[in-house]
Design an enzyme around this catalytic site. Structure first.
Site, PDB file in Angstrom:
ATOM      1  N   VAL A  37       0.807  -1.223   0.000  1.00 21.53           N
ATOM      2  CA  VAL A  37       0.000   0.000   0.000  1.00 21.53           C
ATOM      3  C   VAL A  37       0.839   1.271   0.000  1.00 21.53           C
ATOM      4  CG1 VAL A  37      -2.015  -1.083   1.068  1.00 21.53           C
ATOM      5  CG2 VAL A  37      -0.263  -0.025   2.520  1.00 21.53           C
ATOM      6  N   TYR A 127       4.844   6.887  15.559  1.00 20.69           N
ATOM      7  CA  TYR A 127       3.588   6.142  15.461  1.00 20.69           C
ATOM      8  C   TYR A 127       2.403   7.047  15.799  1.00 20.69           C
ATOM      9  CZ  TYR A 127       0.150   2.416  16.124  1.00 20.69           C
ATOM     10  OH  TYR A 127      -0.966   1.622  16.040  1.00 20.69           O
TER      11      TYR A 127
END
Length: 218
Positions: A37, A127
């Site tokens: 992706v 993150y």
């Protein structure tokens, strides 16, 4: 979604994981393709293949992601940074952009953020940045796509008992569970049920929402 009658187009970078997933999805002939992706071309090819093979695209679930490792920022490498950003954020962008031309009124998109997309934690700066970005992306796209009667929402899971947590030692699992009001980690199907709800007409006036699925995380 397969159990509810959906025909699925599944992509992943991991062929073994793909096969394990499709084996669980009984019923229709589901489309399976290996795709990264982080590649815009791969995402466009996958979406085009989906429409060509299945005839249309109604629902999009952006769930590809890389779980974090705790690092002080000065110890993070460019490789680690790029891996998280390319998958968690760019992957969501790539698939969504490729899908929009094929979506009609009534279509729905669900993205996966994280509890770290609505609250911060030390040593997880990158993150957190990617998952907060997914929240912002979701809310901004809700304003764009809502005019076309296409909804986009996100889920923000907490501690979920997935294969990526299988290597966590028992002491760490217990420590995580003690941070949850319900005293346990969540199960994947408890996230999946919320995703199915967000895809359904029962959530037809939800757009740009971020749904926390944490069991009451302290």
């Amino acid at each position: 979604m397969a159990s509810l009658g959906a025909t699925l187009a599944l992509c992943d970078i991991n062929i073994d994981g793909l096969q394990a997933t499709v084996d669980l999805c009984k019923g229709e002939d589901h489309l399976v393709e290996v795709a990264d992706v982080s590649s815009s071309d791969a995402c466009s090819n996958f979406v085009n293949s989906t429409v060509s093979s299945l005839g249309r695209l109604d629902l999009v679930f952006n769930c590809a992601g890389v779980n974090p490792t705790a690092y002080p920022l000065e110890d993070m490498t460019d490789v680690y940074f790029n891996k998280l950003v390319d998958t968690n954020l760019k992957g969501t962008f790539n698939i969504t952009r490729a899908a929009i031309p094929h979506l009609k009124a009534g279509a729905s998109i669900v993205n996966v953020s994280s509890i770290m997309g609505v609250s911060a934690a030390k040593h997880y700066a990158v993150y957190c940045a990617t998952k907060w970005a997914v929240v912002g992306f979701t809310k901004a796209m809700a304003l764009e796509l809502g005019q076309k009667q296409i909804r986009i929402n996100a889920v923000a899971p907490g501690y979920i008992n997935t294969p990526t947590n299988a290597g966590v030692v028992a002491g760490e699992v217990k420590a995580q569970e003690e941070k949850v009001a319900m005293g346990r980690m969540g199960q994947p199907e408890e996230v999946a049920d919320v995703v199915a709800f967000l895809f359904s007409d029962e959530s037809r006036y939800m757009n740009g929402s971020i749904v926390e699925i944490t069991g009451g995380r302290v």
